[in-house]
Design an enzyme around this catalytic site. Structure first.
Site, PDB file in Angstrom:
ATOM      1  N   LYS A  56       0.841  -1.201   0.000  1.00 47.39           N
ATOM      2  CA  LYS A  56       0.000   0.000   0.000  1.00 47.39           C
ATOM      3  C   LYS A  56       0.881   1.258   0.000  1.00 47.39           C
ATOM      4  CE  LYS A  56      -3.707  -2.588   2.133  1.00 47.39           C
ATOM      5  NZ  LYS A  56      -4.412  -2.994   3.363  1.00 47.39           N
ATOM      6  N   GLN A 100      -4.915  -2.134   9.649  1.00 49.18           N
ATOM      7  CA  GLN A 100      -4.652  -3.412   8.978  1.00 49.18           C
ATOM      8  C   GLN A 100      -5.175  -4.574   9.826  1.00 49.18           C
ATOM      9  OE1 GLN A 100      -3.200  -3.632   5.807  1.00 49.18           O
ATOM     10  NE2 GLN A 100      -3.864  -5.753   5.986  1.00 49.18           N
ATOM     11  N   ASP A 123     -11.615   1.759   3.877  1.00 43.60           N
ATOM     12  CA  ASP A 123     -11.860   0.320   3.764  1.00 43.60           C
ATOM     13  C   ASP A 123     -13.349   0.037   3.598  1.00 43.60           C
ATOM     14  OD1 ASP A 123      -9.471  -1.145   3.746  1.00 43.60           O
ATOM     15  OD2 ASP A 123      -9.168  -0.849   5.896  1.00 43.60           O
TER      16      ASP A 123
END
Ligand code: ADP
Length: 295
Positions: A56, A100, A123
């Site tokens: 990322k 994460q 997300d």
């Protein structure tokens, strides 16, 4: 294409195209004196999570998105995470925040991901964004299902009236995937660990999206000729090699289109994250006209 071989969908090439478009959007925002920014929070030393965050970071660097990384120790408390998220929620140079997953067992994933401000929830996990998605008003969509819809669109695969099966019912992949396919006029079946007749259901399916996290779950005899097979799995085999949930060699003899692992869904997930960072930046800067095809 010769009989008995399927088209391998090249997620890397498609994601590269999308990423080029994102770099242009970053330029447009920079001309308006705004640099989109993403913050990633990583708790503990999970090796797979470290690789994902590294990918990322690289994708942000390649497109000109500002990136901040917070590596917290395994014994981080819920309170410490909340205060970091609160700080990032109010930080002006950060437009997107990702925590994460998976988090260590002592932390409450749902509460922690819900702490991220909905406008920065790149997300697509927060209840507001998930609820809007359920109603068909897309705002910030979960990256993997959004990436799969993009792959299908790119390959000109029609979903309308098709019998689509999603294997897996997680909030991150399976459930939102089923909703997106439903809104794209598919007839959708969701399978999970307790499903009894997985083979029978798969054999009827025009489109199969497998997100179970179980190597070798989908074999050649479970797939009808000409089906489209999307493999979300990321597993390690006994030699440590990354493999999906689908037995590629067998299934590619039956399917008309199939995604490889790696190089299929994975790169699309990262591209959709970048797209969400841009969308979030526009949401937070309503005075900048949105020159961007959202979903
Ligand atoms: P992800 O985040 O990739 O969606 P999860 O581990 O959260 O992964 O979810 C895995 C999903 O796969 C669960 O919903 C589970 O019911 C489903 N699943 C796991 N094993 C099987 C199986 N053998 N058959 C069908 N579904 C399965």
């Amino acid at each position: 294409m010769p009989d008995g071989t399927s088209k391998r969908i090249d997620g890397r090439a498609i994601s590269d195209e999308i990423t080029k478009g994102i770099s242009k959007q970053v330029q447009i925002l920079k001309e308006a004196k705004i640099t989109p920014g993403l913050a990633a929070i990583l708790v503990g030393e999970n090796p797979a999570s470290k690789i994902y965050v590294k990918n990322k970071r690289k994708a942000c660097q390649d497109t000109g998105i500002y990136f901040e990384e917070y590596n917290l120790p395994l014994d981080t408390t819920q309170g410490r995470l909340y205060s970091l998220i609160d700080k990032l929620n109010s930080k002006n140079d950060i437009n997107g925040i990702i925590v994460q997953l998976p988090l260590p067992k002592h932390l409450d994933e749902k509460r922690i991901t819900s702490r991220v401000a909905c406008d920065k929830d790149v997300d697509g996990f927060c209840p507001k964004n998930a609820g809007l998605m359920l109603q068909g008003s897309y705002r910030l969509l979960p990256c993997t299902p959004a990436g799969i819809m993009e792959l299908l669109r790119h390959e000109n695969i029609k979903t309308e009236g098709k019998f689509s099966t999603v294997i897996g019912r997680s909030n991150i992949v399976g459930k939102p995937m089923a909703i997106l396919l439903l809104h794209a006029d598919s007839t959708v079946t969701i399978c999970h660990r307790k499903t009894k007749n997985l083979k029978e259901i798969c054999l009827k399916s025009d489109i199969i999206v497998c997100a179970a996290g179980k190597a070798g779950l989908i074999t050649g005899d479970m797939v009808k000729k000409g089906a489209i097979v999307i493999d979300v799995g990321m597993n390690r085999d006994s030699n440590g090699k990354i493999v999906g949930d689908v037995l590629f060699d067998e299934v590619s003899k039956k399917a008309s289109h199939i995604t490889p692992v790696p190089g299929g869904v994975g790169p699309m997930t990262v591209a959709m994250l970048l797209k969400n960072v841009i969308t979030a930046t526009f949401l937070q800067n309503p005075h900048v006209p949105l020159k961007f095809n959202r979903y």
